[in-house]
Design a protein around this motif. Structure first.
Motif, PDB file in Angstrom:
ATOM      1  N   ASN A 139      -9.205 -10.817   2.132  1.00 25.90           N
ATOM      2  CA  ASN A 139     -10.675 -10.790   2.100  1.00 25.90           C
ATOM      3  C   ASN A 139     -11.553 -11.378   0.888  1.00 25.90           C
ATOM      4  O   ASN A 139     -12.532 -10.923   0.511  1.00 25.90           O
ATOM      5  CB  ASN A 139     -11.325  -9.556   2.330  1.00 25.90           C
ATOM      6  N   SER A 170     -11.141  -4.102  -1.586  1.00 24.99           N
ATOM      7  CA  SER A 170     -12.206  -4.108  -1.960  1.00 24.99           C
ATOM      8  C   SER A 170     -12.244  -5.010  -3.143  1.00 24.99           C
ATOM      9  O   SER A 170     -11.475  -5.502  -3.703  1.00 24.99           O
ATOM     10  CB  SER A 170     -12.371  -2.522  -2.531  1.00 24.99           C
ATOM     11  N   THR A 197      -4.593   2.527  -1.066  1.00 19.02           N
ATOM     12  CA  THR A 197      -5.039   2.507   0.533  1.00 19.02           C
ATOM     13  C   THR A 197      -5.567   0.900   0.632  1.00 19.02           C
ATOM     14  O   THR A 197      -5.828   0.268  -0.172  1.00 19.02           O
ATOM     15  CB  THR A 197      -6.299   3.334   0.813  1.00 19.02           C
ATOM     16  N   LYS A 198      -5.443   0.763   1.994  1.00 15.51           N
ATOM     17  CA  LYS A 198      -5.904  -0.632   2.434  1.00 15.51           C
ATOM     18  C   LYS A 198      -7.167  -1.155   2.156  1.00 15.51           C
ATOM     19  O   LYS A 198      -7.616  -2.250   1.480  1.00 15.51           O
ATOM     20  CB  LYS A 198      -5.625  -0.886   3.775  1.00 15.51           C
ATOM     21  N   ASN A 199      -8.036   0.020   2.174  1.00 17.61           N
ATOM     22  CA  ASN A 199      -9.391  -0.195   1.782  1.00 17.61           C
ATOM     23  C   ASN A 199      -9.565  -0.548   0.430  1.00 17.61           C
ATOM     24  O   ASN A 199     -10.400  -1.550   0.046  1.00 17.61           O
ATOM     25  CB  ASN A 199     -10.294   0.946   2.209  1.00 17.61           C
ATOM     26  N   CYS A 245       0.920  -1.155   0.151  1.00 19.72           N
ATOM     27  CA  CYS A 245      -0.084   0.130   0.082  1.00 19.72           C
ATOM     28  C   CYS A 245       0.737   1.365   0.052  1.00 19.72           C
ATOM     29  O   CYS A 245       0.660   2.144  -0.722  1.00 19.72           O
ATOM     30  CB  CYS A 245      -0.799  -0.018   1.134  1.00 19.72           C
TER      31      CYS A 245
END
Length: 112
Positions: free
Chosen positions: A57, A24, A18-20, A12
């Motif tokens: 994720n 995603s 970003t980590k988000n 990142c």
């Protein structure tokens, strides 16, 4: 720190994603490149596709398998960037290990 967290944070930082965004489902090329770097780096460190999928994720390992096998203009560059991330992790881990050894040796000499 967990190895996967270090690798993800470093990717990142290096890519500006970003980590988000990394976690995603978005598929813009710069995000996919960052995801591929993470996959290559964790694979290089010997983690399973299932573990890598969990770290990113994903529902299962199939996306990891696809990213690992994907051939595109950026794949070679992403593999090189992954190797550099792995090297930075290994350098950091060796330094931390050396500090632990020094601390342990100091405690042993104090007791003896």
């Amino acid at each position: 720190m967990v190895i996967a967290d270090y690798i993800i944070d470093r990717v990142c930082e290096d890519t500006g994603v970003t980590k988000n965004l990394l976690m995603s489902k978005r598929r813009k090329q710069f995000i996919v490149d960052a995801k591929q770097i993470v996959v290559f780096a964790l694979s290089e460190l010997g983690f399973t596709q299932q573990y890598i999928g969990n770290a990113l994720n994903y529902a299962d390992h199939t996306t990891v398998h696809h990213l690992k096998k994907k051939k595109c203009r950026q794949s070679l560059k992403n593999r090189l960037r992954a190797s550099l991330v792995v090297k930075s992790y290994l350098d950091m881990a060796l330094l931390e290990n050396a500090c632990l050894i020094v601390d342990m040796e100091a405690k042993i000499s104090e007791e003896g």
